[in-house]
Design a protein around this motif. Structure first.
Motif, short mmCIF file in Angstrom:
data_model
loop_
_atom_site.label_atom_id
_atom_site.label_comp_id
_atom_site.label_asym_id
_atom_site.label_seq_id
_atom_site.Cartn_x
_atom_site.Cartn_y
_atom_site.Cartn_z
N PRO A 10 0.83 -1.21 0.00
CA PRO A 10 0.00 0.00 0.00
C PRO A 10 0.86 1.26 0.00
CG PRO A 10 0.07 -0.93 2.19
CD PRO A 10 0.80 -1.90 1.29
N ARG A 11 0.41 2.27 -0.73
CA ARG A 11 1.17 3.51 -0.80
C ARG A 11 0.20 4.69 -0.94
NH1 ARG A 11 2.58 0.59 -5.70
NH2 ARG A 11 1.38 1.47 -7.39
N LEU A 15 -6.24 3.01 -3.00
CA LEU A 15 -7.43 2.65 -2.23
C LEU A 15 -7.31 1.16 -1.91
CD1 LEU A 15 -10.13 3.07 -0.88
CD2 LEU A 15 -11.23 2.71 -3.11
N VAL A 16 -7.23 0.86 -0.62
CA VAL A 16 -7.08 -0.51 -0.14
C VAL A 16 -8.41 -1.00 0.40
CG1 VAL A 16 -5.94 -2.00 1.56
CG2 VAL A 16 -4.66 -0.14 0.48
N GLU A 29 -2.21 -0.17 9.57
CA GLU A 29 -0.86 -0.13 9.01
C GLU A 29 -0.89 0.37 7.56
OE1 GLU A 29 2.08 -0.50 10.35
OE2 GLU A 29 1.44 -1.22 12.31
N ALA A 30 -1.84 -0.10 6.77
CA ALA A 30 -1.94 0.35 5.39
C ALA A 30 -2.21 1.85 5.33
CB ALA A 30 -3.03 -0.43 4.65
N ALA A 31 -3.06 2.33 6.23
CA ALA A 31 -3.35 3.77 6.28
C ALA A 31 -2.11 4.56 6.70
CB ALA A 31 -4.51 4.04 7.23
N ARG A 32 -1.28 3.98 7.55
CA ARG A 32 -0.04 4.66 7.97
C ARG A 32 0.92 4.82 6.79
NH1 ARG A 32 2.30 2.26 13.35
NH2 ARG A 32 3.45 4.21 13.29
N PHE A 33 0.79 3.97 5.77
CA PHE A 33 1.60 4.12 4.56
C PHE A 33 1.04 5.19 3.63
CE2 PHE A 33 3.09 -0.24 5.61
CZ PHE A 33 4.44 -0.03 5.52
N ALA A 36 -5.65 5.19 1.33
CA ALA A 36 -7.03 5.27 1.80
C ALA A 36 -7.49 3.83 2.02
CB ALA A 36 -7.90 5.96 0.78
N VAL A 37 -8.18 3.57 3.11
CA VAL A 37 -8.54 2.19 3.46
C VAL A 37 -10.03 2.07 3.72
CG1 VAL A 37 -8.19 0.31 5.11
CG2 VAL A 37 -6.26 1.77 4.48
#
Length: 161
Positions: A10-11, A15-16, A29-33, A36-37
């Motif tokens: 994710p970057r 959109l994850v 964690e994905a949002a910290r990268f 958008a989650v």
């Protein structure tokens, strides 16, 4: 989780979808990268845990309560997807939306083969790793418990001209 995140990649700007978000740790964690989650789970407690994880890490997450694959129909198109539950049926529904990458796991070889087939049929190149964890009793250096999981990651194939 680290192995899933590494394959998910994710970057900022992605959109994850995190389907079967459970504790919300991967979503946060994905949002910290910078991604958008949208976190999805049928369990209201999992949705609450995911919202709490977002607050704890100071990131924004959209949490959607519902059962995949049906709840996915109204969501915006994802760039990357992590399937934490639902097996091959959910993976196939995600592949139909054509994200760049899909990451899923299975507890059995049969489950892994079904997910692999869904990814291949959806136009993805698939890699699979067998992850193993062994808890040790350090007083005797003997094995207490062993767990294994198949980690599958699919990358959308480039179309030939």
């Amino acid at each position: 989780r680290a192995a899933q995140l590494a394959r998910l990649g994710p970057r900022t700007g992605d959109l994850v979808w995190d389907i079967g978000c459970g504790s919300g740790a991967l979503s946060a964690e994905a949002a910290r990268f910078g991604a958008a989650v949208i976190a999805v789970d049928a369990d209201p407690d999992a949705c609450a845990r995911t919202e709490a994880a977002g607050r704890r890490f100071g990131v924004q997450l959209q949490v959607v309560a519902g059962r995949a694959p049906h709840v996915l129909e109204s969501l915006p198109e994802p760039d990357v997807v992590r399937v934490g539950g639902g097996g091959a049926q959910v993976v196939a529904a995600c592949a139909d939306r054509r994200p760049e990458r899909i990451v899923a796991h299975a507890a059995t070889r049969d489950g892994a083969e079904a997910i692999d087939a869904a990814l291949e049929a959806g136009g993805y190149d698939v890699e699979c790793a067998l992850l193993q964890s062994v808890e040790l009793d350090t007083s005797a250096w003997s094995e207490r418990e062993r767990s294994v999981a198949f980690l599958l990651s699919g990358r959308r194939r480039e179309r030939s001209p």
